[in-house]
Design a protein around this motif. Structure first.
Motif, PDB file in Angstrom:
ATOM      1  N   PRO A  80       0.813  -1.226   0.000  1.00  0.00           N
ATOM      2  CA  PRO A  80       0.000   0.000   0.000  1.00  0.00           C
ATOM      3  C   PRO A  80       0.846   1.275   0.000  1.00  0.00           C
ATOM      4  CG  PRO A  80      -0.839  -1.566   1.618  1.00  0.00           C
ATOM      5  CD  PRO A  80       0.444  -2.127   1.083  1.00  0.00           C
ATOM      6  N   ALA A  81       2.009   1.219   0.619  1.00  0.00           N
ATOM      7  CA  ALA A  81       2.876   2.400   0.629  1.00  0.00           C
ATOM      8  C   ALA A  81       3.370   2.706  -0.784  1.00  0.00           C
ATOM      9  CB  ALA A  81       4.061   2.178   1.561  1.00  0.00           C
ATOM     10  N   ASP A  82       3.717   1.664  -1.553  1.00  0.00           N
ATOM     11  CA  ASP A  82       4.161   1.875  -2.938  1.00  0.00           C
ATOM     12  C   ASP A  82       3.035   2.448  -3.784  1.00  0.00           C
ATOM     13  OD1 ASP A  82       6.663   0.912  -2.330  1.00  0.00           O
ATOM     14  OD2 ASP A  82       6.252  -1.130  -3.062  1.00  0.00           O
ATOM     15  N   ARG A  83       1.824   1.948  -3.553  1.00  0.00           N
ATOM     16  CA  ARG A  83       0.671   2.469  -4.297  1.00  0.00           C
ATOM     17  C   ARG A  83       0.457   3.941  -3.986  1.00  0.00           C
ATOM     18  NH1 ARG A  83      -4.392  -1.324  -4.959  1.00  0.00           N
ATOM     19  NH2 ARG A  83      -4.977   0.664  -5.816  1.00  0.00           N
ATOM     20  N   GLN A  84       0.611   4.316  -2.715  1.00  0.00           N
ATOM     21  CA  GLN A  84       0.417   5.713  -2.319  1.00  0.00           C
ATOM     22  C   GLN A  84       1.493   6.599  -2.934  1.00  0.00           C
ATOM     23  OE1 GLN A  84      -2.300   6.848  -0.637  1.00  0.00           O
ATOM     24  NE2 GLN A  84      -1.521   8.858  -1.244  1.00  0.00           N
ATOM     25  N   VAL A  85       2.730   6.108  -2.989  1.00  0.00           N
ATOM     26  CA  VAL A  85       3.815   6.878  -3.610  1.00  0.00           C
ATOM     27  C   VAL A  85       3.500   7.124  -5.081  1.00  0.00           C
ATOM     28  CG1 VAL A  85       6.246   6.744  -4.324  1.00  0.00           C
ATOM     29  CG2 VAL A  85       5.594   6.151  -1.987  1.00  0.00           C
ATOM     30  N   LEU A  86       3.042   6.082  -5.779  1.00  0.00           N
ATOM     31  CA  LEU A  86       2.681   6.229  -7.189  1.00  0.00           C
ATOM     32  C   LEU A  86       1.499   7.191  -7.354  1.00  0.00           C
ATOM     33  CD1 LEU A  86       3.106   5.444 -10.113  1.00  0.00           C
ATOM     34  CD2 LEU A  86       1.591   3.493  -9.738  1.00  0.00           C
ATOM     35  N   HIS A  87       0.502   7.062  -6.486  1.00  0.00           N
ATOM     36  CA  HIS A  87      -0.659   7.953  -6.540  1.00  0.00           C
ATOM     37  C   HIS A  87      -0.228   9.407  -6.357  1.00  0.00           C
ATOM     38  CE1 HIS A  87      -4.138  10.125  -4.857  1.00  0.00           C
ATOM     39  NE2 HIS A  87      -4.838   9.372  -5.690  1.00  0.00           N
ATOM     40  N   ASP A  88       0.633   9.653  -5.371  1.00  0.00           N
ATOM     41  CA  ASP A  88       1.110  11.016  -5.119  1.00  0.00           C
ATOM     42  C   ASP A  88       1.914  11.551  -6.300  1.00  0.00           C
ATOM     43  OD1 ASP A  88      -0.099  10.861  -2.650  1.00  0.00           O
ATOM     44  OD2 ASP A  88       1.761  10.487  -1.548  1.00  0.00           O
ATOM     45  N   ALA A  89       2.766  10.711  -6.881  1.00  0.00           N
ATOM     46  CA  ALA A  89       3.570  11.130  -8.033  1.00  0.00           C
ATOM     47  C   ALA A  89       2.661  11.459  -9.214  1.00  0.00           C
ATOM     48  CB  ALA A  89       4.565  10.032  -8.405  1.00  0.00           C
ATOM     49  N   MET A  90       1.631  10.642  -9.408  1.00  0.00           N
ATOM     50  CA  MET A  90       0.698  10.881 -10.511  1.00  0.00           C
ATOM     51  C   MET A  90      -0.031  12.209 -10.300  1.00  0.00           C
ATOM     52  SD  MET A  90      -0.659  10.127 -13.352  1.00  0.00           S
ATOM     53  CE  MET A  90      -0.479   8.433 -13.799  1.00  0.00           C
ATOM     54  N   TRP A  91      -0.468  12.451  -9.080  1.00  0.00           N
ATOM     55  CA  TRP A  91      -1.195  13.691  -8.816  1.00  0.00           C
ATOM     56  C   TRP A  91      -0.290  14.913  -9.014  1.00  0.00           C
ATOM     57  CZ3 TRP A  91      -5.902  14.780  -9.268  1.00  0.00           C
ATOM     58  CH2 TRP A  91      -6.414  15.982  -8.777  1.00  0.00           C
ATOM     59  N   ARG A  92       0.981  14.809  -8.577  1.00  0.00           N
ATOM     60  CA  ARG A  92       1.911  15.929  -8.798  1.00  0.00           C
ATOM     61  C   ARG A  92       2.096  16.171 -10.295  1.00  0.00           C
ATOM     62  NH1 ARG A  92       4.474  13.501  -4.490  1.00  0.00           N
ATOM     63  NH2 ARG A  92       5.963  12.428  -5.847  1.00  0.00           N
ATOM     64  N   ALA A  93       2.197  15.093 -11.077  1.00  0.00           N
ATOM     65  CA  ALA A  93       2.360  15.230 -12.525  1.00  0.00           C
ATOM     66  C   ALA A  93       1.122  15.868 -13.151  1.00  0.00           C
ATOM     67  CB  ALA A  93       2.636  13.870 -13.154  1.00  0.00           C
ATOM     68  N   VAL A  94      -0.055  15.480 -12.688  1.00  0.00           N
ATOM     69  CA  VAL A  94      -1.292  16.068 -13.203  1.00  0.00           C
ATOM     70  C   VAL A  94      -1.341  17.558 -12.860  1.00  0.00           C
ATOM     71  CG1 VAL A  94      -3.811  16.082 -12.931  1.00  0.00           C
ATOM     72  CG2 VAL A  94      -2.612  13.913 -13.238  1.00  0.00           C
ATOM     73  N   MET A  95      -0.890  17.915 -11.687  1.00  0.00           N
ATOM     74  CA  MET A  95      -0.909  19.320 -11.275  1.00  0.00           C
ATOM     75  C   MET A  95       0.050  20.181 -12.098  1.00  0.00           C
ATOM     76  SD  MET A  95      -3.300  19.421  -9.179  1.00  0.00           S
ATOM     77  CE  MET A  95      -3.182  21.083  -8.574  1.00  0.00           C
ATOM     78  N   LYS A  96       1.049  19.576 -12.752  1.00  0.00           N
ATOM     79  CA  LYS A  96       1.979  20.315 -13.611  1.00  0.00           C
ATOM     80  C   LYS A  96       1.364  20.665 -14.971  1.00  0.00           C
ATOM     81  CE  LYS A  96       6.044  17.850 -11.900  1.00  0.00           C
ATOM     82  NZ  LYS A  96       7.099  16.897 -12.320  1.00  0.00           N
ATOM     83  N   LEU A  97       0.287  19.986 -15.335  1.00  0.00           N
ATOM     84  CA  LEU A  97      -0.347  20.223 -16.634  1.00  0.00           C
ATOM     85  C   LEU A  97      -0.966  21.619 -16.683  1.00  0.00           C
ATOM     86  CD1 LEU A  97      -2.247  16.829 -17.090  1.00  0.00           C
ATOM     87  CD2 LEU A  97      -0.195  17.580 -18.321  1.00  0.00           C
ATOM     88  N   PRO A  98      -1.087  22.193 -17.877  1.00  0.00           N
ATOM     89  CA  PRO A  98      -1.818  23.460 -18.004  1.00  0.00           C
ATOM     90  C   PRO A  98      -3.250  23.276 -17.490  1.00  0.00           C
ATOM     91  CG  PRO A  98      -0.670  22.928 -20.043  1.00  0.00           C
ATOM     92  CD  PRO A  98      -0.540  21.734 -19.151  1.00  0.00           C
ATOM     93  N   GLU A  99      -3.829  24.346 -17.008  1.00  0.00           N
ATOM     94  CA  GLU A  99      -5.129  24.263 -16.329  1.00  0.00           C
ATOM     95  C   GLU A  99      -6.200  23.561 -17.167  1.00  0.00           C
ATOM     96  OE1 GLU A  99      -8.531  27.080 -14.279  1.00  0.00           O
ATOM     97  OE2 GLU A  99      -6.648  27.968 -14.932  1.00  0.00           O
ATOM     98  N   ARG A 100      -6.319  23.892 -18.431  1.00  0.00           N
ATOM     99  CA  ARG A 100      -7.379  23.315 -19.281  1.00  0.00           C
ATOM    100  C   ARG A 100      -7.184  21.805 -19.441  1.00  0.00           C
ATOM    101  NH1 ARG A 100     -12.245  25.357 -20.121  1.00  0.00           N
ATOM    102  NH2 ARG A 100     -12.895  25.277 -22.268  1.00  0.00           N
TER     103      ARG A 100
END
Length: 150
Positions: A80-100
């Motif tokens: 579960p810790a690895d899954r959470q790390v991946l989830h957090d990394a994915m969310w950070r990557a999504v937040m880097k995208l342009p707003e639209r």
């Protein structure tokens, strides 16, 4: 095209071929009763569905009772810790995208809306959603934080 329909109804390509052959045989046997020969595709598709439904209802069950249940074979559950790390990394990557693009990715994949629903919510065309999401996914694929180590 009929073979593609048969493949969508079965898990095995060989079973799909058998299913199509059976449906075509049924169509041939009913040739005299078919009034509109221009609608043969629809007739064969209906024969495919009816034949597959009949097969499903008559399926042979290869299960048997035993004293002990075998251990499931497969991959162990990820940590579960690895899954959470991946989830957090994915969310950070999504937040880097342009707003639209971020809006469209969140609506499509986090909120599970269809392309048409996403377009309606944002007041854009479906084509705009498709192209923007495609570009966003390309950016996410290139993100070094999400790229597995080789």
């Amino acid at each position: 095209m009929l073979l593609r329909t048969a493949r969508s109804l079965t898990a095995n390509p060989c079973d799909a071929e058998d299913l199509l052959q059976t449906a075509l045989t049924k169509t041939f046997m009913a040739w005299e009763r078919i009034e509109d020969h221009r609608a043969l595709d629809g007739y064969v598709r209906r024969a495919l569905l009816n034949t597959r439904t009949s097969q499903w209802r008559k399926r042979k069950v290869d299960e048997f009772a035993c004293e002990e249940l075998p251990e499931p074979v497969g991959l162990p559950e990820p940590d579960p810790a690895d899954r959470q790390v991946l989830h957090d990394a994915m969310w950070r990557a999504v937040m880097k995208l342009p707003e639209r693009q971020r809006q469209m990715v969140v609506l499509r994949y986090y909120e599970d809306l269809s392309e048409a629903q996403t377009a309606e919510v944002l007041g854009v065309s479906v084509g705009t959603v498709k192209s923007a999401v495609s570009r966003a996914l390309g950016k996410l694929r290139e993100d070094p934080e999400l790229t597995p180590a080789r």
